[in-house]
Design a protein around this motif. Structure first.
Motif, short mmCIF file in Angstrom:
data_model
loop_
_atom_site.label_atom_id
_atom_site.label_comp_id
_atom_site.label_asym_id
_atom_site.label_seq_id
_atom_site.Cartn_x
_atom_site.Cartn_y
_atom_site.Cartn_z
N CYS A 9 17.00 4.16 -2.91
CA CYS A 9 16.95 5.55 -2.52
C CYS A 9 17.79 6.38 -3.50
O CYS A 9 18.93 6.03 -3.78
CB CYS A 9 17.48 5.71 -1.10
SG CYS A 9 17.44 7.42 -0.55
N LEU A 25 13.29 0.57 -8.38
CA LEU A 25 12.39 1.61 -7.87
C LEU A 25 12.48 1.76 -6.36
O LEU A 25 12.14 2.81 -5.82
CB LEU A 25 10.95 1.30 -8.29
CG LEU A 25 10.67 1.41 -9.79
CD1 LEU A 25 9.32 0.80 -10.14
CD2 LEU A 25 10.74 2.86 -10.25
N LYS A 83 0.83 -1.21 0.00
CA LYS A 83 0.00 0.00 0.00
C LYS A 83 0.87 1.25 0.00
O LYS A 83 0.46 2.28 -0.52
CB LYS A 83 -0.94 0.02 1.20
CG LYS A 83 -2.21 -0.75 0.99
CD LYS A 83 -3.19 -0.53 2.12
CE LYS A 83 -4.49 -1.22 1.76
NZ LYS A 83 -5.59 -0.78 2.59
N LYS A 84 2.05 1.16 0.58
CA LYS A 84 2.96 2.31 0.68
C LYS A 84 3.77 2.52 -0.60
O LYS A 84 4.43 3.54 -0.75
CB LYS A 84 3.91 2.13 1.86
CG LYS A 84 3.21 2.11 3.19
CD LYS A 84 4.19 1.82 4.30
CE LYS A 84 3.48 1.65 5.63
NZ LYS A 84 4.40 1.26 6.69
N TRP A 85 3.75 1.54 -1.49
CA TRP A 85 4.55 1.63 -2.71
C TRP A 85 3.96 2.64 -3.69
O TRP A 85 2.76 2.90 -3.71
CB TRP A 85 4.60 0.27 -3.40
CG TRP A 85 5.44 -0.76 -2.71
CD1 TRP A 85 6.11 -0.65 -1.53
CD2 TRP A 85 5.69 -2.08 -3.19
NE1 TRP A 85 6.75 -1.81 -1.25
CE2 TRP A 85 6.52 -2.72 -2.24
CE3 TRP A 85 5.28 -2.78 -4.31
CZ2 TRP A 85 6.96 -4.02 -2.40
CZ3 TRP A 85 5.71 -4.08 -4.47
CH2 TRP A 85 6.55 -4.69 -3.53
N SER A 86 4.82 3.13 -4.57
CA SER A 86 4.38 4.00 -5.66
C SER A 86 3.58 3.17 -6.68
O SER A 86 3.66 1.94 -6.69
CB SER A 86 5.59 4.61 -6.37
OG SER A 86 6.31 3.60 -7.07
N GLN A 87 2.86 3.87 -7.52
CA GLN A 87 2.10 3.18 -8.55
C GLN A 87 3.04 2.42 -9.49
O GLN A 87 2.74 1.29 -9.89
CB GLN A 87 1.23 4.16 -9.35
CG GLN A 87 0.43 3.46 -10.43
CD GLN A 87 -0.87 4.14 -10.76
OE1 GLN A 87 -1.42 4.84 -9.93
NE2 GLN A 87 -1.35 3.93 -11.96
N LYS A 88 4.18 3.01 -9.82
CA LYS A 88 5.14 2.34 -10.71
C LYS A 88 5.63 1.03 -10.10
O LYS A 88 5.76 0.02 -10.79
CB LYS A 88 6.34 3.25 -10.99
CG LYS A 88 6.04 4.38 -11.94
CD LYS A 88 7.28 5.21 -12.16
CE LYS A 88 6.99 6.38 -13.07
NZ LYS A 88 8.19 7.20 -13.31
N LYS A 89 5.88 1.06 -8.81
CA LYS A 89 6.38 -0.14 -8.13
C LYS A 89 5.29 -1.22 -8.07
O LYS A 89 5.56 -2.40 -8.29
CB LYS A 89 6.86 0.24 -6.74
CG LYS A 89 7.77 -0.75 -6.09
CD LYS A 89 8.37 -0.15 -4.83
CE LYS A 89 9.12 -1.17 -4.04
NZ LYS A 89 9.64 -0.63 -2.78
N LYS A 90 4.05 -0.81 -7.81
CA LYS A 90 2.93 -1.76 -7.80
C LYS A 90 2.75 -2.39 -9.18
O LYS A 90 2.52 -3.59 -9.31
CB LYS A 90 1.64 -1.08 -7.37
CG LYS A 90 1.61 -0.70 -5.91
CD LYS A 90 0.37 0.12 -5.59
CE LYS A 90 0.45 0.73 -4.22
NZ LYS A 90 -0.61 1.71 -3.97
#
Length: 104
Positions: free
Chosen positions: A93, A90, A69-76
């Protein structure tokens, strides 16, 4: 033994919704039908199930759901595609203060 599912839905506005359930078919049908007007997906139907992973341990399912849920859309989306190398990239850091970028 019960099975738990962490799932990702793609909404009509291309936003992603992450959830967890012990009955995937029922829960997706609830999202699709607009069952709960207070749900994130209510005003974003139609939705499409684009990913799910099953777990035998509810604690692991909850942990995974909270994590992604904390991930970015790109990572999902990389997870959905099974592109684990991209997830790693992704996740790195890129902040100038990160230890990799400090002069020693």
């Amino acid at each position: 033994m019960k099975t738990y599912y962490v799932y990702i839905l793609k909404c009509k506005d291309n936003l992603l919704y992450v959830g967890m359930t012990n009955n995937l078919e029922r829960r997706v049908n609830e999202h699709t039908s607009g069952f709960n007007k207070n749900c994130f997906t209510f005003s974003r139907i139609p939705v499409e199930l684009i990913f799910y992973q099953d777990f035998n341990d509810v604690a692991q399912a909850i942990y995974f759901e909270k994590k992604i849920k904390k991930w970015s859309q790109k990572k999902k989306l990389a997870l959905v595609e099974g592109n684990y190398d991209r997830i790693q990239i992704l996740a790195e850091c890129r902040n100038a203060t990160h230890f990799k970028y400090k002069n020693e």
